[in-house]
Design a protein around this motif. Structure first.
Motif, PDB file in Angstrom:
ATOM      1  N   ALA A 178      44.996  32.944  35.288  1.00 35.70           N
ATOM      2  CA  ALA A 178      45.815  31.732  35.321  1.00 35.70           C
ATOM      3  C   ALA A 178      46.552  31.506  34.005  1.00 35.70           C
ATOM      4  CB  ALA A 178      44.940  30.518  35.637  1.00 35.70           C
ATOM      5  N   THR A 179      45.904  31.809  32.882  1.00 40.29           N
ATOM      6  CA  THR A 179      46.518  31.520  31.579  1.00 40.29           C
ATOM      7  C   THR A 179      47.379  32.661  31.064  1.00 40.29           C
ATOM      8  OG1 THR A 179      44.529  32.320  30.434  1.00 40.29           O
ATOM      9  CG2 THR A 179      44.665  29.949  30.908  1.00 40.29           C
ATOM     10  N   ARG A 180      47.103  33.865  31.547  1.00 38.75           N
ATOM     11  CA  ARG A 180      47.871  35.034  31.114  1.00 38.75           C
ATOM     12  C   ARG A 180      48.270  35.845  32.348  1.00 38.75           C
ATOM     13  NH1 ARG A 180      47.533  35.984  25.633  1.00 38.75           N
ATOM     14  NH2 ARG A 180      45.934  34.787  24.488  1.00 38.75           N
ATOM     15  N   PRO A 181      49.209  35.323  33.139  1.00 37.79           N
ATOM     16  CA  PRO A 181      49.605  36.024  34.371  1.00 37.79           C
ATOM     17  C   PRO A 181      50.035  37.454  34.076  1.00 37.79           C
ATOM     18  CG  PRO A 181      50.598  33.833  34.270  1.00 37.79           C
ATOM     19  CD  PRO A 181      49.975  34.081  32.928  1.00 37.79           C
ATOM     20  N   GLY A 182      49.673  38.345  34.982  1.00 39.53           N
ATOM     21  CA  GLY A 182      50.039  39.749  34.823  1.00 39.53           C
ATOM     22  C   GLY A 182      49.063  40.541  33.987  1.00 39.53           C
ATOM     23  N   SER A 183      47.956  39.925  33.574  1.00 44.23           N
ATOM     24  CA  SER A 183      46.964  40.643  32.768  1.00 44.23           C
ATOM     25  C   SER A 183      46.189  41.633  33.641  1.00 44.23           C
ATOM     26  CB  SER A 183      45.976  39.658  32.135  1.00 44.23           C
ATOM     27  OG  SER A 183      46.596  38.851  31.175  1.00 44.23           O
ATOM     28  N   PRO A 184      46.209  42.922  33.307  1.00 43.92           N
ATOM     29  CA  PRO A 184      45.363  43.867  34.039  1.00 43.92           C
ATOM     30  C   PRO A 184      43.903  43.627  33.666  1.00 43.92           C
ATOM     31  CG  PRO A 184      47.093  44.987  32.764  1.00 43.92           C
ATOM     32  CD  PRO A 184      47.010  43.582  32.267  1.00 43.92           C
ATOM     33  N   GLN A 185      43.070  43.385  34.653  1.00 41.93           N
ATOM     34  CA  GLN A 185      41.669  43.073  34.378  1.00 41.93           C
ATOM     35  C   GLN A 185      40.748  43.922  35.247  1.00 41.93           C
ATOM     36  OE1 GLN A 185      40.482  38.894  33.419  1.00 41.93           O
ATOM     37  NE2 GLN A 185      42.279  38.381  34.642  1.00 41.93           N
ATOM     38  N   ARG A 186      39.707  44.435  34.616  1.00 40.84           N
ATOM     39  CA  ARG A 186      38.646  45.143  35.323  1.00 40.84           C
ATOM     40  C   ARG A 186      37.332  44.416  35.063  1.00 40.84           C
ATOM     41  NH1 ARG A 186      39.287  50.745  36.872  1.00 40.84           N
ATOM     42  NH2 ARG A 186      41.459  51.384  36.648  1.00 40.84           N
ATOM     43  N   VAL A 187      36.559  44.275  36.109  1.00 36.72           N
ATOM     44  CA  VAL A 187      35.256  43.618  36.018  1.00 36.72           C
ATOM     45  C   VAL A 187      34.205  44.615  36.484  1.00 36.72           C
ATOM     46  CG1 VAL A 187      33.832  41.693  36.788  1.00 36.72           C
ATOM     47  CG2 VAL A 187      36.302  41.379  36.511  1.00 36.72           C
ATOM     48  N   VAL A 188      33.124  44.732  35.718  1.00 36.39           N
ATOM     49  CA  VAL A 188      32.021  45.615  36.076  1.00 36.39           C
ATOM     50  C   VAL A 188      30.818  44.755  36.436  1.00 36.39           C
ATOM     51  CG1 VAL A 188      30.591  47.541  35.337  1.00 36.39           C
ATOM     52  CG2 VAL A 188      32.895  47.274  34.397  1.00 36.39           C
ATOM     53  N   GLU A 189      30.385  44.844  37.670  1.00 34.42           N
ATOM     54  CA  GLU A 189      29.229  44.063  38.157  1.00 34.42           C
ATOM     55  C   GLU A 189      28.304  45.019  38.893  1.00 34.42           C
ATOM     56  OE1 GLU A 189      26.368  42.065  38.969  1.00 34.42           O
ATOM     57  OE2 GLU A 189      27.879  40.773  38.027  1.00 34.42           O
ATOM     58  N   LEU A 190      27.100  45.186  38.360  1.00 31.35           N
ATOM     59  CA  LEU A 190      26.150  46.131  38.940  1.00 31.35           C
ATOM     60  C   LEU A 190      25.763  45.751  40.361  1.00 31.35           C
ATOM     61  CD1 LEU A 190      24.291  48.599  38.526  1.00 31.35           C
ATOM     62  CD2 LEU A 190      22.613  47.038  37.513  1.00 31.35           C
ATOM     63  N   ASP A 191      25.670  44.456  40.641  1.00 34.38           N
ATOM     64  CA  ASP A 191      25.184  43.968  41.928  1.00 34.38           C
ATOM     65  C   ASP A 191      26.341  43.872  42.924  1.00 34.38           C
ATOM     66  OD1 ASP A 191      24.040  42.515  44.069  1.00 34.38           O
ATOM     67  OD2 ASP A 191      22.630  41.537  42.702  1.00 34.38           O
ATOM     68  N   GLY A 192      26.528  44.932  43.699  1.00 34.59           N
ATOM     69  CA  GLY A 192      27.620  44.960  44.668  1.00 34.59           C
ATOM     70  C   GLY A 192      27.471  43.919  45.752  1.00 34.59           C
ATOM     71  N   ALA A 193      26.231  43.635  46.162  1.00 37.86           N
ATOM     72  CA  ALA A 193      26.014  42.621  47.191  1.00 37.86           C
ATOM     73  C   ALA A 193      26.361  41.233  46.672  1.00 37.86           C
ATOM     74  CB  ALA A 193      24.557  42.665  47.664  1.00 37.86           C
ATOM     75  N   LEU A 194      26.130  40.990  45.391  1.00 35.82           N
ATOM     76  CA  LEU A 194      26.523  39.711  44.800  1.00 35.82           C
ATOM     77  C   LEU A 194      28.040  39.566  44.815  1.00 35.82           C
ATOM     78  CD1 LEU A 194      25.904  37.101  43.257  1.00 35.82           C
ATOM     79  CD2 LEU A 194      25.927  38.447  41.142  1.00 35.82           C
ATOM     80  N   THR A 195      28.750  40.629  44.445  1.00 31.37           N
ATOM     81  CA  THR A 195      30.206  40.584  44.478  1.00 31.37           C
ATOM     82  C   THR A 195      30.711  40.313  45.891  1.00 31.37           C
ATOM     83  OG1 THR A 195      30.394  42.074  42.580  1.00 31.37           O
ATOM     84  CG2 THR A 195      32.317  41.904  44.025  1.00 31.37           C
ATOM     85  N   ALA A 196      30.070  40.929  46.892  1.00 34.13           N
ATOM     86  CA  ALA A 196      30.466  40.691  48.284  1.00 34.13           C
ATOM     87  C   ALA A 196      30.265  39.229  48.659  1.00 34.13           C
ATOM     88  CB  ALA A 196      29.679  41.602  49.216  1.00 34.13           C
ATOM     89  N   LEU A 197      29.172  38.637  48.206  1.00 35.49           N
ATOM     90  CA  LEU A 197      28.916  37.218  48.474  1.00 35.49           C
ATOM     91  C   LEU A 197      29.993  36.341  47.843  1.00 35.49           C
ATOM     92  CD1 LEU A 197      26.986  34.900  49.435  1.00 35.49           C
ATOM     93  CD2 LEU A 197      25.894  35.086  47.188  1.00 35.49           C
ATOM     94  N   VAL A 198      30.323  36.631  46.589  1.00 32.02           N
ATOM     95  CA  VAL A 198      31.356  35.851  45.897  1.00 32.02           C
ATOM     96  C   VAL A 198      32.709  36.035  46.574  1.00 32.02           C
ATOM     97  CG1 VAL A 198      32.598  35.595  43.711  1.00 32.02           C
ATOM     98  CG2 VAL A 198      30.119  35.876  43.702  1.00 32.02           C
ATOM     99  N   ARG A 199      33.017  37.255  46.954  1.00 31.02           N
ATOM    100  CA  ARG A 199      34.305  37.501  47.628  1.00 31.02           C
ATOM    101  C   ARG A 199      34.390  36.715  48.941  1.00 31.02           C
ATOM    102  NH1 ARG A 199      34.423  42.609  47.326  1.00 31.02           N
ATOM    103  NH2 ARG A 199      36.204  42.951  45.930  1.00 31.02           N
ATOM    104  N   GLU A 200      33.276  36.607  49.657  1.00 35.22           N
ATOM    105  CA  GLU A 200      33.257  35.922  50.951  1.00 35.22           C
ATOM    106  C   GLU A 200      33.425  34.415  50.797  1.00 35.22           C
ATOM    107  OE1 GLU A 200      30.010  35.063  54.544  1.00 35.22           O
ATOM    108  OE2 GLU A 200      29.691  36.734  53.141  1.00 35.22           O
TER     109      GLU A 200
END
Length: 286
Positions: free
Chosen positions: A95-117
């Motif tokens: 939101a503050t820096r539009p166009g910023s390439p960002q990568r996030v590393v999260e070991l818990d794939g099921a947690l990411t799926a929950l957040v995405r949902e």
């Protein structure tokens, strides 16, 4: 048949077993689209789907100050986030820096799926990879990020292999010249873990400072410590000004005061690394 609940417009608590524990999403009664994410009852993230600039947790506000000062206002930053959770800081940067390439590393794939949902984010704004942070760093190209944020907790503790000089060197390797490294950790009296982490980071970077509340620095309570480091002079005065204006003011420790705080603490290596200390009973009240 009754109408099915929309997890966004009809906020109700959600509980799910994920890869590394039990995750809960709890709606905020004061903010219509605000959510608290916990892992095994430890607060993990807070996300307001209507306002990515709203940062509920004080330590996230401090990380945001670091991100705000990592480059001129509004300029895109290539950011690597080690630890994802609810993606609060990545949403803020998008939101503050539009166009910023960002990568996030999260070991818990099921947690990411929950957040995405339940707490979807603009997929084009950032990429989330399921991986161990240390292994992921080893595979990243040299000088490929402007900002590295280390905020990895297994439940309420930082894994040992993410506390060593070798880990910090791996993070420094992927930073571009002039890039910024910042890490969130938690500790309480006598701050042995925090002091050792400061010594560890200072053994890799030329300039280091710490952001923390005075009560934590004095050992009166368990709390967050945010380390900032770079191979250039840090904007210490501006960090101090912003941190002092927060709802829960923090202090910047730098220079001679940092030397005094570190004292005789030695850098941690892979051979000596241990997980961060567990929080005291009752540290989290929900």
């Amino acid at each position: 048949m009754g109408r099915m609940a929309d997890p966004i417009s009809d906020p109700v608590p959600v509980e799910r077993r994920v890869d590394l524990g039990t995750a809960r999403l709890l709606p905020d009664l004061d903010r219509p689209r605000g959510w608290l994410l916990t892992m095994d009852d430890a607060p993990q993230s807070y996300v307001d789907l209507d306002d990515p600039l709203y940062l509920e947790f004080e330590y996230v506000q401090r990380l945001a100050h670091v991100a705000d000062l990592a480059a001129p206002s509004g300029e895109p930053l290539e950011a690597l986030h080690l630890g994802g959770g609810g993606l609060t800081l990545p949403r803020y940067l998008a939101a503050t820096r539009p166009g910023s390439p960002q990568r996030v590393v999260e070991l818990d794939g099921a947690l990411t799926a929950l957040v995405r949902e339940h707490l979807p984010w603009p997929e084009a704004a950032l990429r989330v990879d399921a991986a161990d942070a240390r292994q992921y760093l080893a595979q990243r190209p040299e000088h490929s990020a402007d900002l590295v944020v280390a905020d990895v907790f297994g439940g309420s503790r930082i894994p040992a292999h993410l506390t060593s000089v070798e880990f910090v060197r791996a993070a420094a390797r992927v930073l571009r010249p002039g890039g910024t490294y910042t890490a969130n950790l938690a500790d309480g009296a006598p701050l042995d873990f925090g002091r050792a982490q400061l010594a560890t980071v200072r053994s890799v970077f030329t300039d280091v400072c710490l952001l923390a509340e005075p009560s934590v620095l004095r050992g009166r309570r368990y709390g967050n410590l945010v380390i900032i480091a770079a191979d250039r002079p840090l904007p210490v005065a501006e960090l101090a000004r912003r941190a002092a204006a927060d709802a829960f003011p923090a202090r910047v420790v730098h220079g001679d005061r940092l030397d005094l705080l570190i004292g005789d603490a030695r850098p941690v290596t892979d051979a000596t690394a241990v997980p961060s200390p567990p929080p005291p009973e009752g540290a989290f009240s929900l």
